[in-house]
Scaffold this motif. Structure first.
Motif, PDB file in Angstrom:
ATOM      1  N   ARG B  77      47.576  70.934  13.825  1.00  0.00           N
ATOM      2  CA  ARG B  77      47.230  71.089  15.239  1.00  0.00           C
ATOM      3  C   ARG B  77      48.330  71.808  15.999  1.00  0.00           C
ATOM      4  NH1 ARG B  77      45.411  64.819  15.903  1.00  0.00           N
ATOM      5  NH2 ARG B  77      43.503  64.934  14.660  1.00  0.00           N
ATOM      6  N   GLU B  78      49.578  71.650  15.531  1.00  0.00           N
ATOM      7  CA  GLU B  78      50.692  72.364  16.158  1.00  0.00           C
ATOM      8  C   GLU B  78      50.679  73.840  15.774  1.00  0.00           C
ATOM      9  OE1 GLU B  78      53.259  71.545  18.266  1.00  0.00           O
ATOM     10  OE2 GLU B  78      52.393  69.568  18.635  1.00  0.00           O
ATOM     11  N   GLY B  79      49.822  74.198  14.816  1.00  0.00           N
ATOM     12  CA  GLY B  79      49.694  75.622  14.500  1.00  0.00           C
ATOM     13  C   GLY B  79      50.181  76.042  13.133  1.00  0.00           C
ATOM     14  N   LEU B  80      50.343  75.072  12.224  1.00  0.00           N
ATOM     15  CA  LEU B  80      50.722  75.441  10.863  1.00  0.00           C
ATOM     16  C   LEU B  80      49.473  75.486   9.983  1.00  0.00           C
ATOM     17  CD1 LEU B  80      53.785  74.295   8.880  1.00  0.00           C
ATOM     18  CD2 LEU B  80      51.545  74.097   7.809  1.00  0.00           C
ATOM     19  N   PHE B  81      49.287  76.593   9.302  1.00  0.00           N
ATOM     20  CA  PHE B  81      48.108  76.760   8.448  1.00  0.00           C
ATOM     21  C   PHE B  81      48.560  77.031   7.031  1.00  0.00           C
ATOM     22  CE2 PHE B  81      45.000  79.371   6.255  1.00  0.00           C
ATOM     23  CZ  PHE B  81      43.787  78.784   6.566  1.00  0.00           C
ATOM     24  N   LEU B  82      47.948  76.327   6.077  1.00  0.00           N
ATOM     25  CA  LEU B  82      48.228  76.591   4.669  1.00  0.00           C
ATOM     26  C   LEU B  82      46.989  77.177   4.012  1.00  0.00           C
ATOM     27  CD1 LEU B  82      50.013  76.295   2.089  1.00  0.00           C
ATOM     28  CD2 LEU B  82      49.068  73.996   1.838  1.00  0.00           C
ATOM     29  N   GLY B  83      47.110  78.380   3.504  1.00  0.00           N
ATOM     30  CA  GLY B  83      46.035  78.961   2.705  1.00  0.00           C
ATOM     31  C   GLY B  83      46.218  78.463   1.281  1.00  0.00           C
ATOM     32  N   PHE B  84      45.217  77.726   0.760  1.00  0.00           N
ATOM     33  CA  PHE B  84      45.390  77.050  -0.527  1.00  0.00           C
ATOM     34  C   PHE B  84      45.283  78.010  -1.704  1.00  0.00           C
ATOM     35  CE2 PHE B  84      45.060  72.307   0.122  1.00  0.00           C
ATOM     36  CZ  PHE B  84      45.228  72.349   1.486  1.00  0.00           C
ATOM     37  N   GLN B  85      46.101  77.731  -2.712  1.00  0.00           N
ATOM     38  CA  GLN B  85      46.005  78.497  -3.946  1.00  0.00           C
ATOM     39  C   GLN B  85      44.663  78.206  -4.626  1.00  0.00           C
ATOM     40  OE1 GLN B  85      49.122  77.720  -6.786  1.00  0.00           O
ATOM     41  NE2 GLN B  85      48.379  79.297  -8.186  1.00  0.00           N
ATOM     42  N   TYR B  86      44.294  76.923  -4.635  1.00  0.00           N
ATOM     43  CA  TYR B  86      42.993  76.529  -5.163  1.00  0.00           C
ATOM     44  C   TYR B  86      42.232  75.813  -4.062  1.00  0.00           C
ATOM     45  CZ  TYR B  86      45.565  77.311  -9.497  1.00  0.00           C
ATOM     46  OH  TYR B  86      46.329  77.861 -10.484  1.00  0.00           O
ATOM     47  N   PRO B  87      41.448  76.538  -3.266  1.00  0.00           N
ATOM     48  CA  PRO B  87      40.716  75.893  -2.166  1.00  0.00           C
ATOM     49  C   PRO B  87      39.798  74.780  -2.680  1.00  0.00           C
ATOM     50  CG  PRO B  87      40.712  78.262  -1.908  1.00  0.00           C
ATOM     51  CD  PRO B  87      41.266  77.994  -3.266  1.00  0.00           C
ATOM     52  N   ILE B  88      39.720  73.714  -1.916  1.00  0.00           N
ATOM     53  CA  ILE B  88      39.062  72.486  -2.364  1.00  0.00           C
ATOM     54  C   ILE B  88      37.578  72.508  -2.006  1.00  0.00           C
ATOM     55  CG2 ILE B  88      39.149  69.967  -2.192  1.00  0.00           C
ATOM     56  CD1 ILE B  88      41.727  71.213  -3.266  1.00  0.00           C
ATOM     57  N   GLU B  89      36.750  71.979  -2.902  1.00  0.00           N
ATOM     58  CA  GLU B  89      35.308  71.896  -2.632  1.00  0.00           C
ATOM     59  C   GLU B  89      34.977  70.547  -1.985  1.00  0.00           C
ATOM     60  OE1 GLU B  89      33.106  72.606  -6.207  1.00  0.00           O
ATOM     61  OE2 GLU B  89      34.101  74.533  -6.578  1.00  0.00           O
ATOM     62  N   ILE B  90      34.125  70.583  -0.966  1.00  0.00           N
ATOM     63  CA  ILE B  90      33.649  69.335  -0.356  1.00  0.00           C
ATOM     64  C   ILE B  90      32.117  69.359  -0.352  1.00  0.00           C
ATOM     65  CG2 ILE B  90      33.826  67.761   1.601  1.00  0.00           C
ATOM     66  CD1 ILE B  90      36.312  69.206   2.482  1.00  0.00           C
ATOM     67  N   PRO B  91      31.491  68.795  -1.389  1.00  0.00           N
ATOM     68  CA  PRO B  91      30.036  68.856  -1.513  1.00  0.00           C
ATOM     69  C   PRO B  91      29.327  68.182  -0.338  1.00  0.00           C
ATOM     70  CG  PRO B  91      31.051  68.093  -3.559  1.00  0.00           C
ATOM     71  CD  PRO B  91      32.129  68.115  -2.520  1.00  0.00           C
ATOM     72  N   GLY B  92      28.255  68.799   0.107  1.00  0.00           N
ATOM     73  CA  GLY B  92      27.417  68.194   1.146  1.00  0.00           C
ATOM     74  C   GLY B  92      27.920  68.401   2.567  1.00  0.00           C
ATOM     75  N   VAL B  93      29.127  68.950   2.725  1.00  0.00           N
ATOM     76  CA  VAL B  93      29.654  69.211   4.070  1.00  0.00           C
ATOM     77  C   VAL B  93      29.608  70.716   4.300  1.00  0.00           C
ATOM     78  CG1 VAL B  93      31.675  69.050   5.580  1.00  0.00           C
ATOM     79  CG2 VAL B  93      31.184  67.212   3.958  1.00  0.00           C
ATOM     80  N   SER B  94      28.850  71.145   5.305  1.00  0.00           N
ATOM     81  CA  SER B  94      28.705  72.588   5.471  1.00  0.00           C
ATOM     82  C   SER B  94      30.003  73.191   6.010  1.00  0.00           C
ATOM     83  CB  SER B  94      27.523  72.922   6.379  1.00  0.00           C
ATOM     84  OG  SER B  94      27.910  72.840   7.731  1.00  0.00           O
ATOM     85  N   ASN B  95      30.233  74.411   5.555  1.00  0.00           N
ATOM     86  CA  ASN B  95      31.376  75.188   6.007  1.00  0.00           C
ATOM     87  C   ASN B  95      31.473  75.218   7.527  1.00  0.00           C
ATOM     88  OD1 ASN B  95      33.436  76.573   4.818  1.00  0.00           O
ATOM     89  ND2 ASN B  95      32.112  78.151   3.971  1.00  0.00           N
ATOM     90  N   MET B  96      30.295  75.418   8.126  1.00  0.00           N
ATOM     91  CA  MET B  96      30.168  75.526   9.570  1.00  0.00           C
ATOM     92  C   MET B  96      30.634  74.235  10.253  1.00  0.00           C
ATOM     93  SD  MET B  96      28.269  77.055  12.198  1.00  0.00           S
ATOM     94  CE  MET B  96      27.529  76.483  13.713  1.00  0.00           C
ATOM     95  N   TYR B  97      30.117  73.108   9.768  1.00  0.00           N
ATOM     96  CA  TYR B  97      30.443  71.819  10.358  1.00  0.00           C
ATOM     97  C   TYR B  97      31.925  71.505  10.175  1.00  0.00           C
ATOM     98  CZ  TYR B  97      30.429  66.828  11.292  1.00  0.00           C
ATOM     99  OH  TYR B  97      30.709  65.580  11.788  1.00  0.00           O
ATOM    100  N   PHE B  98      32.412  71.779   8.979  1.00  0.00           N
ATOM    101  CA  PHE B  98      33.807  71.521   8.644  1.00  0.00           C
ATOM    102  C   PHE B  98      34.748  72.289   9.570  1.00  0.00           C
ATOM    103  CE2 PHE B  98      37.525  73.018   6.146  1.00  0.00           C
ATOM    104  CZ  PHE B  98      38.133  71.804   5.903  1.00  0.00           C
ATOM    105  N   LEU B  99      34.465  73.577   9.693  1.00  0.00           N
ATOM    106  CA  LEU B  99      35.384  74.423  10.449  1.00  0.00           C
ATOM    107  C   LEU B  99      35.275  74.169  11.951  1.00  0.00           C
ATOM    108  CD1 LEU B  99      37.543  76.472   9.998  1.00  0.00           C
ATOM    109  CD2 LEU B  99      35.834  78.273   9.988  1.00  0.00           C
ATOM    110  N   LYS B 100      34.067  73.840  12.407  1.00  0.00           N
ATOM    111  CA  LYS B 100      33.885  73.531  13.830  1.00  0.00           C
ATOM    112  C   LYS B 100      34.659  72.250  14.170  1.00  0.00           C
ATOM    113  CE  LYS B 100      29.848  72.136  16.268  1.00  0.00           C
ATOM    114  NZ  LYS B 100      29.952  70.848  16.528  1.00  0.00           N
ATOM    115  N   THR B 101      34.566  71.264  13.283  1.00  0.00           N
ATOM    116  CA  THR B 101      35.312  70.019  13.496  1.00  0.00           C
ATOM    117  C   THR B 101      36.812  70.306  13.562  1.00  0.00           C
ATOM    118  OG1 THR B 101      33.620  68.858  12.244  1.00  0.00           O
ATOM    119  CG2 THR B 101      35.665  67.668  12.639  1.00  0.00           C
TER     120      THR B 101
END
Lengths: 481, 253
Positions: B77-101
């Protein structure tokens, strides 16, 4: 243990919101069970003779049976003589309309978020509310009656529609079926009755809300739904109970009958008191639910979200008799703290071209133990039967367990069966990924679990799906929900 | 913006970082290179607050605040972002909902009003163009069934939406073919700004052909052994890491 595991433990240690007790005078029979108690219950309910006889037959049969021990659950022996088999809130006179119902009772349901008043007409849900042993109010009755739909308390149906009750009672779950069904048949006090006549599509969701209030009381309700040819009904069931130290027994029976081309959709959100964090108290939820697709092209679908009870022992099943009939079972069962659940379904294929689908999602947290037990049986005459089963288990933390016992029995070589199963752990990686995007751990767990259950929530009616999602949130978290 | 001083960290019983010093100013792009096992990814995870990585010594200031005292979500929230080497899968949670949250958590933290679904969709569509991402991916479950390239694009897309102050991209180039690498690099370049810093963690020099860094650091065995300008990356490409590793060994004797 890593700190994420600690966090998971904190998050999953939740409090039960519905644990209050309503102070209301009750009409209670002495505890224990014998033929006199059964006669007393029957008299109190003004039942016709056939009902009492059926109860007594069930009781005598029950005496010959032994409590089943095959389920993957553990509890001390139940003393059936220490249970009160009938408790009813004292009503001055039988209420004729909702306005005459004791305001204390209405306030209780209000607190639970159950709309009972006619002003809730917009909600479009007809509610039958069962408080301890009797049904206290049924809304929208008049409106439904115009269409020929009968939706009333079971005891009322016994008095007013004895022919229907006599014809169908025990036709899906006979009193000889199992120990708890026999006990229920002997002592059941109330429940809901629902009859949808030929060709009628029930215009609203029918709903029953069960509440156990009195101490040391068992709740034994019975639900019977009959959908005649070409009719449709969607039925919802919700449950809560106060927090009490001792365990309370809930042994219900639900019977569904679907005739030709009829469809019944039965949804449950079960949130009985699960016991405290050390596993003390809570409801023993030993329930027999079964639907019979008697007619051709009929369809019965069960959707359940089980978050409560100390022990859950239930297998909503379908007997697929009619050709082309369809059975469905969609389930989310969550066990937290010391809860145990042994749940699943039976799909019995008898007719030709019968199809069934099973989707089971088990979530275990804390010391919770979650068992899926399913049976798919294809009988000889069931040409071209199909089944698809999928059971997924999700583990939160390292002290819980998930177990799967699928049984498949095929006696017709034209059958097509598919079975998929998976077990996964909520990954620390998944939680960290959410956190790294600004989402706190609690909300992340809730999001991941809801994602896991999505397929099942899709099957629930809209408002119920929202409630179920919130309930999962509350069951898993301290504050978010 | 980021001040790392004498940072030591361990995983289980093994110390992986043996005193890292690094200073990153707003607007700068730093590349951290080094052989496998040198501690590059560990440094990224320690900065993001991954559980199980224990800091034993040193300090990290992020915009003057004690980064190591913050929960992972607060760092984000302070503005640090980590781009993952192996991005994680979250089944059943839409990209849209995840990112909006996620975006709304960050906006709340910054005292901005939350975006509703419509506004978010408009924003998301605009940002997806930046990384040439298929719009259908927004309604799919987070990273589930995504190809390697789609996952990495999704990371850069998330970065574009969340608008971090400091982006740490961990091996963002790994597993990408040349076309995908170009697209991802373009996305990264488009997000370079005077008030935003980036740290590119990479094994190979090839990403740096497309995203030209201001500084290049080489990590070996948990320490930064040598730093230089952008031309240093080319030198490494030529000579490899071996000569630096030998120097490192010599130093430790």
């Amino acid at each position: 243990m890593s700190s994420t595991a600690n966090q998971l433990q904190e998050i999953t240690a939740q409090d039960y919101k519905y644990g209050f007790v309503t102070d209301i005078e009750a009409d209670t029979v002495p505890c224990g069970l014998n033929e006199d108690v059964i006669r007393l219950i029957s008299t109190k309910k003004n039942e016709p003779e056939f009902m009492l006889e059926w109860r007594l037959k069930a009781y005598r049969h029950w005496l010959t049976m032994e409590e089943p021990r095959w389920a993957n659950v553990h509890y001390p022996p139940i003393d059936y003589q220490a249970i009160i088999y009938y408790s009813a809130p004292k009503l001055k006179a039988k209420p004729k309309s909702i306005d005459e119902v004791d305001p204390t009772l209405l306030a209780t349901y209000e607190k639970l978020g159950i709309p009972l008043k006619e002003r809730e007409i917009l909600a479009g849900v007809a509610v039958d509310a069962v408080f301890d042993s009797i049904s206290v109010a049924t809304t929208f009755k008049a409106k439904l009656a115009e269409m020929g739909i009968i939706f009333c308390a079971f005891s009322e149906a016994v008095r007013e529609h004895p022919d229907l009750v006599q014809q169908y009672l025990g036709s899906v779950v006979p009193y000889t079926d199992n120990f708890f069904a026999a006990l229920n048949s002997a002592v059941f006090s109330d429940g809901s009755f629902c009859f949808i006549p030929k060709g009628v599509r029930c215009p609203m969701e029918l709903s029953t809300y069960f509440r156990i209030n009195a101490a040391a009381t068992g709740q034994f309700e019975r639900t019977l739904i009959i959908a005649e040819e070409g009719s449709y009904v969607s039925y919802l069931e919700g449950c809560t109970a106060p927090i009490r130290d001792e365990n309370q027994l809930h042994a219900a029976v639900v019977e569904l009958v679907a005739l030709d081309n009829a469809r019944i959709k039965y949804s449950t959100v079960q949130n009985w008191y699960p016991g405290d964090k050390e596993g003390k108290g809570g409801i023993y939820n030993f329930v027999t639910k079964r639907g019979k697709c008697q007619g051709v092209n009929s369809k019965i679908s069960w959707t359940q979200v089980e978050t409560g009870s100390a022990i859950t022992w239930k297998y909503p099943s379908c007997i697929l008799m009619g050709d082309n009939s369809v059975g469905e079972f969609h389930s989310v069962a969550l066990t937290n703290n010391y809860q145990q659940a042994d749940t699943g379904t039976k799909m019995i294929h008898i007719g030709r071209n019968t199809r069934s689908t099973i989707v089971s999602k088990g979530i275990s947290a804390g010391h919770g133990q979650n068992t899926y037990r399913g049976m798919v049986k294809i009988l000889k005459g069931a040409e071209q039967a199909r089944n698809y089963s999928r059971c997924d288990s999700l583990l939160l933390g390292d002290k819980c367990g998930a177990h799967t016992f699928p049984l498949i029995e095929v006696r017709n070589s034209t059958a097509i069966m598919e079975h998929e199963a998976s077990t996964s752990k909520i990954g620390e990686d998944q939680i960290f990924y959410c956190q790294q995007r600004g989402i706190p751990a609690e909300a992340a767990v809730s999001m991941i679990v809801n994602g896991f259950c999505k397929e099942v929530f899709h099957e629930l009616p809209m408002e119920f799906a929202v409630e179920a999602q919130k309930l999962l949130g509350v069951s898993l978290e301290g504050s978010v929900g | 913006m980021l001040e790392i001083r004498n940072l030591h960290a361990r995983v289980e019983d093994a110390e992986i970082l043996h005193g890292i010093d690094l200073s990153v100013k707003a607007g700068e792009v730093h590349a951290i290179m080094g052989p496998n096992g040198s501690g590059k990814s560990t440094l990224a995870k320690v900065l993001a607050g991954r559980d199980g990585y224990l800091v034993t010594e040193g300090s990290v200031l992020f915009d003057g605040k004690d980064l190591l005292a913050m929960l992972p979500e607060d760092r984000a929230r302070e503005g640090l972002f980590l781009g993952f080497q192996y991005p994680i899968e979250i089944p059943g949670v839409s990209n849209m909902y995840f990112l909006k949250t996620a975006l709304n958590e960050i906006r709340k933290h910054r005292g901005m009003p939350e975006l509703d679904a419509m506004d978010f969709l408009t924003l998301a569509k605009e940002k997806m163009k930046m990384v040439d991402m298929d719009e259908s991916l927004i309604n799919r479950s987070v990273n589930e069934g995504f190809s390697g390239g789609e996952k990495k694009r999704n990371e850069i897309f998330q970065m574009a939406v969340l608008e971090p102050r400091l982006a740490i991209l961990d091996e963002t180039d790994s597993g990408l073919d040349i076309d995908a690498l170009k697209v991802v690099s373009q996305g990264i370049n488009a997000l370079r700004r005077g008030d935003r810093a980036m740290i590119l963690v990479t094994h190979y020099q090839r990403l740096l052909n497309y995203v030209v860094p201001d500084f290049v650091h080489v990590m070996i065995d948990g320490q930064v052994v040598k730093s230089g300008g952008k031309e240093f990356a080319l030198e490494l490409e030529d000579k490899g890491y071996a000569w630096l590793e030998e120097g490192e060994k010599a130093r430790s004797y």
